[in-house]
Design an enzyme around this catalytic site. Structure first.
Site, PDB file in Angstrom:
ATOM      1  N   ASP A   9      -3.700  -3.805 -13.158  1.00  0.00           N
ATOM      2  CA  ASP A   9      -3.182  -4.417 -11.921  1.00  0.00           C
ATOM      3  C   ASP A   9      -4.155  -4.449 -10.740  1.00  0.00           C
ATOM      4  O   ASP A   9      -3.760  -4.172  -9.595  1.00  0.00           O
ATOM      5  CB  ASP A   9      -1.894  -3.710 -11.488  1.00  0.00           C
ATOM      6  CG  ASP A   9      -0.779  -3.808 -12.515  1.00  0.00           C
ATOM      7  OD1 ASP A   9      -0.974  -4.461 -13.551  1.00  0.00           O
ATOM      8  OD2 ASP A   9       0.294  -3.222 -12.276  1.00  0.00           O
ATOM      9  N   HIS A  53       5.570 -11.452 -11.373  1.00  0.00           N
ATOM     10  CA  HIS A  53       7.004 -11.507 -11.104  1.00  0.00           C
ATOM     11  C   HIS A  53       7.476 -12.926 -10.799  1.00  0.00           C
ATOM     12  O   HIS A  53       6.727 -13.730 -10.238  1.00  0.00           O
ATOM     13  CB  HIS A  53       7.349 -10.611  -9.918  1.00  0.00           C
ATOM     14  CG  HIS A  53       7.054  -9.160 -10.163  1.00  0.00           C
ATOM     15  ND1 HIS A  53       7.598  -8.453 -11.208  1.00  0.00           N
ATOM     16  CD2 HIS A  53       6.269  -8.280  -9.487  1.00  0.00           C
ATOM     17  CE1 HIS A  53       7.165  -7.207 -11.165  1.00  0.00           C
ATOM     18  NE2 HIS A  53       6.355  -7.073 -10.134  1.00  0.00           N
ATOM     19  N   HIS A  62      13.920  -5.121  -8.765  1.00  0.00           N
ATOM     20  CA  HIS A  62      12.592  -4.636  -8.365  1.00  0.00           C
ATOM     21  C   HIS A  62      12.264  -5.014  -6.920  1.00  0.00           C
ATOM     22  O   HIS A  62      11.670  -4.228  -6.199  1.00  0.00           O
ATOM     23  CB  HIS A  62      11.551  -5.212  -9.327  1.00  0.00           C
ATOM     24  CG  HIS A  62      10.203  -4.590  -9.251  1.00  0.00           C
ATOM     25  ND1 HIS A  62       9.972  -3.246  -9.493  1.00  0.00           N
ATOM     26  CD2 HIS A  62       8.987  -5.122  -8.968  1.00  0.00           C
ATOM     27  CE1 HIS A  62       8.690  -2.982  -9.365  1.00  0.00           C
ATOM     28  NE2 HIS A  62       8.066  -4.100  -9.043  1.00  0.00           N
ATOM     29  N   HIS A  78       6.072  -9.129  -4.150  1.00  0.00           N
ATOM     30  CA  HIS A  78       4.643  -9.005  -4.436  1.00  0.00           C
ATOM     31  C   HIS A  78       4.330  -9.620  -5.793  1.00  0.00           C
ATOM     32  O   HIS A  78       5.201  -9.751  -6.645  1.00  0.00           O
ATOM     33  CB  HIS A  78       4.202  -7.533  -4.422  1.00  0.00           C
ATOM     34  CG  HIS A  78       4.872  -6.709  -5.484  1.00  0.00           C
ATOM     35  ND1 HIS A  78       6.137  -6.181  -5.325  1.00  0.00           N
ATOM     36  CD2 HIS A  78       4.461  -6.344  -6.722  1.00  0.00           C
ATOM     37  CE1 HIS A  78       6.485  -5.518  -6.418  1.00  0.00           C
ATOM     38  NE2 HIS A  78       5.480  -5.607  -7.293  1.00  0.00           N
ATOM     39  N   LYS A 103       3.011  -8.642 -16.866  1.00  0.00           N
ATOM     40  CA  LYS A 103       4.184  -7.771 -16.995  1.00  0.00           C
ATOM     41  C   LYS A 103       5.113  -7.947 -15.804  1.00  0.00           C
ATOM     42  O   LYS A 103       4.696  -8.443 -14.762  1.00  0.00           O
ATOM     43  CB  LYS A 103       3.749  -6.310 -17.133  1.00  0.00           C
ATOM     44  CG  LYS A 103       2.976  -5.749 -15.953  1.00  0.00           C
ATOM     45  CD  LYS A 103       2.487  -4.339 -16.253  1.00  0.00           C
ATOM     46  CE  LYS A 103       1.746  -3.726 -15.105  1.00  0.00           C
ATOM     47  NZ  LYS A 103       2.535  -3.549 -13.894  1.00  0.00           N
ATOM     48  N   CYS A 145       1.454   2.412 -11.729  1.00  0.00           N
ATOM     49  CA  CYS A 145       1.169   1.678 -12.963  1.00  0.00           C
ATOM     50  C   CYS A 145       0.059   2.305 -13.803  1.00  0.00           C
ATOM     51  O   CYS A 145       0.103   2.238 -15.030  1.00  0.00           O
ATOM     52  CB  CYS A 145       0.880   0.222 -12.639  1.00  0.00           C
ATOM     53  SG  CYS A 145       2.342  -0.588 -11.903  1.00  0.00           S
TER      54      CYS A 145
END
Length: 194
Positions: A9, A53, A62, A78, A103, A145
């Protein structure tokens, strides 16, 4: 021994100026670029993940939509798919990356193992097919993460090293706790030069 590198990430929304910026995120991107320049050939697989996302939903709770985010289970919007915030940080050169994983599509997701490639490949399958036994983990954020990805790698029976000078976390206290937890779980904490 077959070794993989996880780059977790390293995205615009998690580096300086992003929606959930981590102090030191740009430095991690630069450090990883230099590390890849010198060490990409040491790895059989280099897997980079991105939060990806959906922008029109709360992503399974989330995203905080009805109240202020608690920064534990709910977060500001985000890394919305196909926006600049979801792109890799500009200082991370990804030419050596063999597999890109997305993801969190419509749901919370912290571990790189929760993502898939655009071809639908799961990380666990990629590691199995390539006979990976050892994983080095770097990226953002140490206390979320990176932690989740490293713990999942340990759970999958892999020998894990966390490259401590190529990670950055949300907060010092929670990052230190995450590294201690990882060490207790069996991860080796090393500098990138090790």
């Amino acid at each position: 021994m077959t070794r993989a590198l996880f780059i977790v990430d390293v995205q615009n929304d998690f580096t300086e100026g992003g929606a959930l910026a981590v102090a030191g995120g740009d430095a991690v991107a630069r450090g990883l670029t230099a590390y890849l320049s010198a060490h990409a050939a040491d790895y059989d697989l280099i897997i980079a993940s991105r939060d990806w996302h959906e922008g029109h939903t709360d992503n399974g709770g989330h995203f905080a939509t009805d109240a202020a985010p608690d920064f534990v289970d709910t977060w500001p919007v985000h890394c919305v798919a196909d926006t600049p915030g979801a792109d890799y940080d500009a200082e991370l050169v990804t030419d050596a990356v063999t597999h890109h994983v997305k993801k969190g599509q419509g749901m919370p997701a912290y571990s790189l193992f929760e993502g898939t490639t655009d071809a639908g490949e799961k990380v666990s399958s990629l590691l199995s097919v390539h006979g990976v036994t050892d994983v080095d983990v770097a990226g953002l954020a140490t206390d979320y993460c990176v932690r989740a990805s490293a713990l999942d790698a340990i759970e999958h029976g892999l020998r894990v090293r966390v490259l401590t000078d190529l990670v950055a976390g949300v907060a010092l206290e929670t990052s230190d706790a995450a590294l201690a937890e990882l060490a207790h779980a069996g991860a080796e904490l090393v500098g990138a030069a090790a």
